[in-house]
Design a protein around this motif. Structure first.
Motif, PDB file in Angstrom:
ATOM      1  N   PRO A 143      44.916  32.552  33.055  1.00 46.92           N
ATOM      2  CA  PRO A 143      43.672  33.156  32.589  1.00 46.92           C
ATOM      3  C   PRO A 143      43.860  33.654  31.151  1.00 46.92           C
ATOM      4  CG  PRO A 143      44.799  34.635  34.105  1.00 46.92           C
ATOM      5  CD  PRO A 143      45.562  33.341  34.104  1.00 46.92           C
ATOM      6  N   ILE A 144      42.775  33.763  30.434  1.00 49.82           N
ATOM      7  CA  ILE A 144      42.850  34.159  29.029  1.00 49.82           C
ATOM      8  C   ILE A 144      43.513  35.527  28.863  1.00 49.82           C
ATOM      9  CG2 ILE A 144      40.534  35.179  28.908  1.00 49.82           C
ATOM     10  CD1 ILE A 144      42.274  33.089  26.160  1.00 49.82           C
ATOM     11  N   THR A 145      43.381  36.402  29.848  1.00 54.81           N
ATOM     12  CA  THR A 145      44.014  37.726  29.742  1.00 54.81           C
ATOM     13  C   THR A 145      45.533  37.598  29.680  1.00 54.81           C
ATOM     14  OG1 THR A 145      43.870  37.946  32.152  1.00 54.81           O
ATOM     15  CG2 THR A 145      42.134  39.010  30.843  1.00 54.81           C
ATOM     16  N   ASN A 146      46.101  36.665  30.446  1.00 55.26           N
ATOM     17  CA  ASN A 146      47.547  36.438  30.395  1.00 55.26           C
ATOM     18  C   ASN A 146      47.959  35.874  29.041  1.00 55.26           C
ATOM     19  OD1 ASN A 146      47.655  37.258  33.074  1.00 55.26           O
ATOM     20  ND2 ASN A 146      48.536  35.351  33.839  1.00 55.26           N
ATOM     21  N   VAL A 147      47.210  34.902  28.551  1.00 51.56           N
ATOM     22  CA  VAL A 147      47.527  34.284  27.263  1.00 51.56           C
ATOM     23  C   VAL A 147      47.467  35.334  26.148  1.00 51.56           C
ATOM     24  CG1 VAL A 147      46.782  32.574  25.542  1.00 51.56           C
ATOM     25  CG2 VAL A 147      46.755  31.995  27.981  1.00 51.56           C
ATOM     26  N   ASP A 148      46.428  36.145  26.172  1.00 49.09           N
ATOM     27  CA  ASP A 148      46.289  37.191  25.146  1.00 49.09           C
ATOM     28  C   ASP A 148      47.453  38.178  25.201  1.00 49.09           C
ATOM     29  OD1 ASP A 148      43.932  36.046  24.285  1.00 49.09           O
ATOM     30  OD2 ASP A 148      42.636  37.520  25.289  1.00 49.09           O
ATOM     31  N   LYS A 149      47.860  38.533  26.401  1.00 47.02           N
ATOM     32  CA  LYS A 149      48.971  39.477  26.573  1.00 47.02           C
ATOM     33  C   LYS A 149      50.262  38.903  25.991  1.00 47.02           C
ATOM     34  CE  LYS A 149      50.684  42.592  30.161  1.00 47.02           C
ATOM     35  NZ  LYS A 149      50.607  42.964  31.584  1.00 47.02           N
ATOM     36  N   MET A 150      50.576  37.655  26.351  1.00 52.62           N
ATOM     37  CA  MET A 150      51.801  37.032  25.847  1.00 52.62           C
ATOM     38  C   MET A 150      51.742  36.837  24.339  1.00 52.62           C
ATOM     39  SD  MET A 150      52.810  34.285  28.833  1.00 52.62           S
ATOM     40  CE  MET A 150      51.168  33.670  29.131  1.00 52.62           C
ATOM     41  N   ASP A 202      54.361  41.101  37.481  1.00 49.13           N
ATOM     42  CA  ASP A 202      54.043  40.360  38.701  1.00 49.13           C
ATOM     43  C   ASP A 202      52.555  40.396  39.033  1.00 49.13           C
ATOM     44  OD1 ASP A 202      56.680  39.685  38.833  1.00 49.13           O
ATOM     45  OD2 ASP A 202      57.138  40.876  40.615  1.00 49.13           O
ATOM     46  N   ASP A 203      51.871  41.479  38.702  1.00 49.18           N
ATOM     47  CA  ASP A 203      50.431  41.546  38.936  1.00 49.18           C
ATOM     48  C   ASP A 203      49.688  40.497  38.112  1.00 49.18           C
ATOM     49  OD1 ASP A 203      50.677  43.636  40.765  1.00 49.18           O
ATOM     50  OD2 ASP A 203      50.328  45.186  39.242  1.00 49.18           O
ATOM     51  N   ASP A 204      50.221  40.177  36.932  1.00 42.74           N
ATOM     52  CA  ASP A 204      49.636  39.124  36.094  1.00 42.74           C
ATOM     53  C   ASP A 204      49.967  37.745  36.641  1.00 42.74           C
ATOM     54  OD1 ASP A 204      48.783  41.011  34.053  1.00 42.74           O
ATOM     55  OD2 ASP A 204      50.848  41.024  33.306  1.00 42.74           O
ATOM     56  N   ARG A 205      51.188  37.577  37.100  1.00 44.96           N
ATOM     57  CA  ARG A 205      51.684  36.251  37.459  1.00 44.96           C
ATOM     58  C   ARG A 205      51.218  35.745  38.825  1.00 44.96           C
ATOM     59  NH1 ARG A 205      56.697  38.363  35.249  1.00 44.96           N
ATOM     60  NH2 ARG A 205      57.176  37.298  33.304  1.00 44.96           N
ATOM     61  N   MET A 206      51.152  36.627  39.829  1.00 41.37           N
ATOM     62  CA  MET A 206      50.929  36.147  41.193  1.00 41.37           C
ATOM     63  C   MET A 206      49.623  35.368  41.376  1.00 41.37           C
ATOM     64  SD  MET A 206      53.811  36.631  42.361  1.00 41.37           S
ATOM     65  CE  MET A 206      53.996  36.503  44.117  1.00 41.37           C
ATOM     66  N   PRO A 207      48.488  35.827  40.863  1.00 43.63           N
ATOM     67  CA  PRO A 207      47.271  35.009  41.012  1.00 43.63           C
ATOM     68  C   PRO A 207      47.412  33.643  40.332  1.00 43.63           C
ATOM     69  CG  PRO A 207      46.702  37.252  40.361  1.00 43.63           C
ATOM     70  CD  PRO A 207      48.205  37.125  40.238  1.00 43.63           C
ATOM     71  N   TRP A 208      48.038  33.638  39.156  1.00 40.86           N
ATOM     72  CA  TRP A 208      48.263  32.390  38.424  1.00 40.86           C
ATOM     73  C   TRP A 208      49.148  31.440  39.229  1.00 40.86           C
ATOM     74  CZ3 TRP A 208      53.197  31.527  35.800  1.00 40.86           C
ATOM     75  CH2 TRP A 208      53.246  30.336  35.079  1.00 40.86           C
ATOM     76  N   LEU A 209      50.191  31.956  39.871  1.00 39.19           N
ATOM     77  CA  LEU A 209      51.086  31.109  40.660  1.00 39.19           C
ATOM     78  C   LEU A 209      50.366  30.500  41.862  1.00 39.19           C
ATOM     79  CD1 LEU A 209      54.214  33.380  40.389  1.00 39.19           C
ATOM     80  CD2 LEU A 209      53.969  31.090  39.381  1.00 39.19           C
ATOM     81  N   GLY A 210      49.424  31.240  42.438  1.00 38.06           N
ATOM     82  CA  GLY A 210      48.595  30.673  43.500  1.00 38.06           C
ATOM     83  C   GLY A 210      47.789  29.492  42.999  1.00 38.06           C
ATOM     84  N   ARG A 260      61.348  33.293  38.980  1.00 36.65           N
ATOM     85  CA  ARG A 260      61.963  34.052  40.074  1.00 36.65           C
ATOM     86  C   ARG A 260      61.717  33.363  41.409  1.00 36.65           C
ATOM     87  NH1 ARG A 260      59.936  39.871  40.266  1.00 36.65           N
ATOM     88  NH2 ARG A 260      61.676  40.052  41.703  1.00 36.65           N
ATOM     89  N   ARG A 261      62.577  33.663  42.362  1.00 32.59           N
ATOM     90  CA  ARG A 261      62.430  33.097  43.703  1.00 32.59           C
ATOM     91  C   ARG A 261      61.064  33.456  44.287  1.00 32.59           C
ATOM     92  NH1 ARG A 261      65.992  31.057  48.056  1.00 32.59           N
ATOM     93  NH2 ARG A 261      64.518  30.697  49.713  1.00 32.59           N
ATOM     94  N   ILE A 262      60.613  34.709  44.118  1.00 31.16           N
ATOM     95  CA  ILE A 262      59.319  35.075  44.700  1.00 31.16           C
ATOM     96  C   ILE A 262      58.175  34.298  44.055  1.00 31.16           C
ATOM     97  CG2 ILE A 262      60.046  37.369  45.479  1.00 31.16           C
ATOM     98  CD1 ILE A 262      58.359  38.531  43.147  1.00 31.16           C
ATOM     99  N   TYR A 263      58.349  33.873  42.820  1.00 26.83           N
ATOM    100  CA  TYR A 263      57.319  33.062  42.170  1.00 26.83           C
ATOM    101  C   TYR A 263      57.301  31.659  42.783  1.00 26.83           C
ATOM    102  CZ  TYR A 263      57.766  36.700  38.547  1.00 26.83           C
ATOM    103  OH  TYR A 263      57.835  37.889  37.860  1.00 26.83           O
TER     104      TYR A 263
END
Length: 164
Positions: free
Chosen positions: A38-45, A53-61, A81-84
């Motif tokens: 999502p654009i929010t993740n791109v903007d953050k990075m 993890d709150d940013d990553r988990m929906p994206w990994l789904g 990470r393994r959880i990802y």
């Protein structure tokens, strides 16, 4: 033969390059998981702020569901990470992971040379601190890429491709 492969590793390891070459060599669809953020993740990075993890988990789904969209697909995704990887497997249990292992100095050099990517070299250390390499019970292979063709060949052999 169904083929669902994640080419994984930290930024700068060659995921997109190897993933695209692999997809072309096996007649599969290629997706760069960066395009699924999502654009929010791109903007953050882009601002030099590591994702949590709150940013990553929906994206990994989304990444896991994208794997299920085709019977022959290769996705370039950090999956650090393994959880990802478990989150991806929750959506696509037959996912095969190909981890590209590149030393820190080479990663930094590659990241600094890129001008067309939102991930700044300043985030490399956070990526490496997060990285958990594939474990022996995970469906996958670790590849030390000497060149793209060799990496593709090793991955094809690991998935049991008779043309490898």
């Amino acid at each position: 033969m169904t083929v669902r492969i994640i080419v994984m590793g930290p930024s700068g390891c060659g995921k997109s390059t190897v993933g695209l070459a692999l997809a072309e060599s096996i007649g599969a669809r290629f997706i760069d998981a960066d395009d699924l953020h999502p654009i929010t993740n791109v903007d953050k990075m882009a601002a030099g702020i590591p994702l949590d993890d709150d940013d990553r988990m929906p994206w990994l789904g989304v990444v896991g569901r994208a794997l299920q969209a085709d019977d022959r697909i290769v996705i370039a995704c950090s999956a650090l990470r393994r959880i990802y990887r478990d989150a991806i497997r929750a959506e696509s249990s037959d996912a095969f992971f190909a981890e590209l292992t590149v030393d820190r100095a080479a990663l930094e050099e590659r990241m600094r040379a890129r001008t067309d990517h939102f991930m700044p070299a300043a985030l490399l250390d956070s990526q490496l601190a997060t990285l958990e390499s594939l474990e022996s019970d995970e469906n996958g292979i670790r590849v030390e890429p000497a060149d793209v063709e060799r990496s593709v060949s090793l991955i094809r052999a690991a998935i049991g491709d008779p043309a490898a």
